[in-house]
Design an enzyme around this catalytic site. Structure first.
Site, PDB file in Angstrom:
ATOM      1  N   THR A 250      -4.434   2.520  -6.151  1.00  0.00           N
ATOM      2  CA  THR A 250      -3.311   1.688  -6.563  1.00  0.00           C
ATOM      3  C   THR A 250      -3.777   0.239  -6.444  1.00  0.00           C
ATOM      4  OG1 THR A 250      -2.484   1.684  -4.300  1.00  0.00           O
ATOM      5  CG2 THR A 250      -1.508   3.284  -5.819  1.00  0.00           C
ATOM      6  N   LYS A 253      -1.431  -2.283  -2.662  1.00  0.00           N
ATOM      7  CA  LYS A 253      -1.392  -2.130  -1.196  1.00  0.00           C
ATOM      8  C   LYS A 253      -2.255  -3.242  -0.584  1.00  0.00           C
ATOM      9  CE  LYS A 253      -0.291   2.806  -1.330  1.00  0.00           C
ATOM     10  NZ  LYS A 253      -0.641   3.462  -2.611  1.00  0.00           N
ATOM     11  N   ARG A 259       2.351  -3.563  -8.690  1.00  0.00           N
ATOM     12  CA  ARG A 259       2.449  -2.117  -8.491  1.00  0.00           C
ATOM     13  C   ARG A 259       1.785  -1.413  -9.671  1.00  0.00           C
ATOM     14  NH1 ARG A 259       5.187   0.665  -4.918  1.00  0.00           N
ATOM     15  NH2 ARG A 259       5.620  -1.309  -3.899  1.00  0.00           N
TER      16      ARG A 259
HETATM   17  N1  DSN Z   1       3.703   6.085  -0.806  1.00  0.00           N
HETATM   18  C1  DSN Z   1       2.363   5.638  -0.502  1.00  0.00           C
HETATM   19  C2  DSN Z   1       2.196   5.348   0.938  1.00  0.00           C
HETATM   20  O1  DSN Z   1       3.123   4.837   1.544  1.00  0.00           O
HETATM   21  O2  DSN Z   1       1.142   5.573   1.500  1.00  0.00           O
HETATM   22  C3  DSN Z   1       1.323   6.563  -0.973  1.00  0.00           C
HETATM   23  O3  DSN Z   1       1.495   6.775  -2.326  1.00  0.00           O
END
Ligand code: DSN
Length: 441
Positions: A250, A253, A259
């Site tokens: 992704t 993060k 996103r």
């Molecule tokens: N929902 C994500 C997380 O919090 O790690 C993973 O996709």
């Protein structure tokens, strides 16, 4: 100027400038959604975000997501589109591709995947037939739904087999990957794909060892680095290249972008298969506003300051982990090497669920998520653990001294027995700290 629609208390930390500008526009245009956005901007401004998969993007990334690039269909790839008028979209997508390749030291990138789940789906679609075997970690040990959970298409249409993490209650450091177990599972089941990637694993991943295992059974190694992408890009975690055949991630993060998803490889043939699997295989029109924002975020991550940021994320996580352990809490694997830690509440208080712990902490202005732990007995809605991470708090400017302070607050909350007056008092202190460290603006 703070919009009048917000429920934020007087003296609350300032919102980010993008939200403030947008709210001034929306206030007359759509007061109902303006009120929602105002409250969310205020919530983010006055709480400490410790969800390991979240971050606060820069105003440049935020603005680009809300730009004119959203107004276009651009099916296809740069230079090969199905619609006219894509000249600027070609430029934006090519920039995102070139920057992703530079950032992760690879030769091919598909920046169109809408999300990490879509990225993994496209890889499966590119390489597998229904019923083919994939090998990944047990979901409740820190894996991911898209790595073969029975409730995901990956579990329904493929044949997933899973390896558990080491679990030995008599030791403090349980929760590591057992590479010998991975190898014996691979030899027994001969998977077509080995997924290495986790959503709650706090230790360094040995990509080289995974590749040796994959090669020994003729499997394709797919590293899903969604959680650690920013650490890899910033040199705070070893790179999955050259070991992984394919890397998915992704972009929102630790990488601190919009996103979305991203797929990378160094193999020209795999690259063609992946492109076809994303479009037209599993997606339609690309989200060009998001792809443009990915380009901006990758550009930011290529700056020297991002290395400092990535290093500080890890330093902060280690400091928070040490503080919590010093105060008598137990962490899976007894610490962390990356941006996250997984608190196993069973040793601290067998009656305390992750659900209650997360709720109490939210009342105190500290946002975490309940999380399953190794050999979990409770449901994913209750759990016996909580996951904490430092990417967003580090973006805010927090350093080691703040991590110690936050560790102290977490300890107080978990020992409060649910006493809301204690939570409320800490929430006041959290707001004070947040006021001194406003969101990116
Ligand atoms: N929902 C994500 C997380 O919090 O790690 C993973 O996709």
């Amino acid at each position: 100027m703070t919009p009048t629609t917000t429920n934020a208390p007087t003296g609350a930390p300032p919102m980010d400038s993008v939200s403030t500008g947008l709210l001034n526009l929306l206030r007359d245009h759509d007061p109902e959604i303006a009120s929602v956005l105002a409250d969310e901007a205020a919530r983010q401004a006055q709480t400490i975000e410790l969800i390991a998969s979240e971050n606060h993007v820069s105003p440049a990334v935020m603005h680009t997501m809300g730009s004119c690039m959203t107004n276009k269909y651009a099916e296809g790839y740069p230079g090969k589109r199905y619609y006219s008028g894509c000249v600027n979209h070609d430029r934006a997508e090519q920039l995102a591709i070139d920057r992703a390749c530079k950032l992760f030291n690879c030769t091919f990138a598909n920046v169109q995947a809408h999300s990490g789940a879509n990225a993994n789906l496209a890889v499966y679609y590119a390489l597998l037939n229904p019923g083919d075997t994939i090998l990944s970690v047990v979901l409740s040990d820190g894996g991911h739904l898209t790595h073969g959970s029975p409730v995901s298409i990956s579990g329904k249409w493929l044949n997933p087999v899973h390896y558990p993490l080491v679990y030995d209650e008599s030791r403090d450091d349980y929760g590591y990957i057992d590479y010998d177990a991975v190898e014996s599972m691979a030899k027994e089941h001969k998977p077509k794909i080995i997924m290495c990637g986790y959503s709650a694993y706090p230790r360094i991943i040995d990509f080289k060892r995974f590749r040796t295992i994959a090669d020994s059974v003729g499997a394709t190694l797919v590293a899903d680095i969604a959680h650690i992408a920013g650490l890899c890009a910033g040199g705070a975690h070893p790179s999955p290249f050259p070991h992984a055949h394919i890397v998915t991630t992704t972009t929102h993060k630790t990488l601190r972008g919009p996103r979305g998803g991203l797929i990378m490889t160094n193999d020209e043939e795999l690259a063609k298969q992946i492109d076809r699997a994303v479009f037209p295989g599993t997606q339609g029109g690309p989200l060009m506003h998001i792809i443009s924002a990915k380009a901006v975020a990758f550009g930011e991550a290529l700056q020297p300051a991002f290395k400092t940021y990535a290093k500080q994320i890890v330093t902060n996580a280690k400091t928070l982990a040490d503080e919590l352990m010093h105060r008598g809490h137990h962490l899976m694997s007894n610490g962390t090497d990356n941006h996250l830690m997984l608190m196993d509440l069973r040793k601290f208080d067998p009656e305390l669920t992750g659900k209650d712990a997360a709720l109490w902490l939210e009342q105190a202005g500290i946002i975490v998520n309940k999380n399953t732990v190794a050999r979990e007995q409770r449901s994913p809605f209750k759990t016996s653990g909580i996951r904490l991470g430092t990417p967003a708090a580090t973006t805010r400017g927090f350093t080691e001294k703040h991590m110690k302070q936050i560790g102290g607050w977490i300890d107080q909350v978990l020992r409060s027995g649910g006493d809301e007056s204690i939570h409320k008092s800490i929430a006041g202190e959290v707001i004070e700290l947040c006021r001194a460290y406003p969101l990116p603006h």
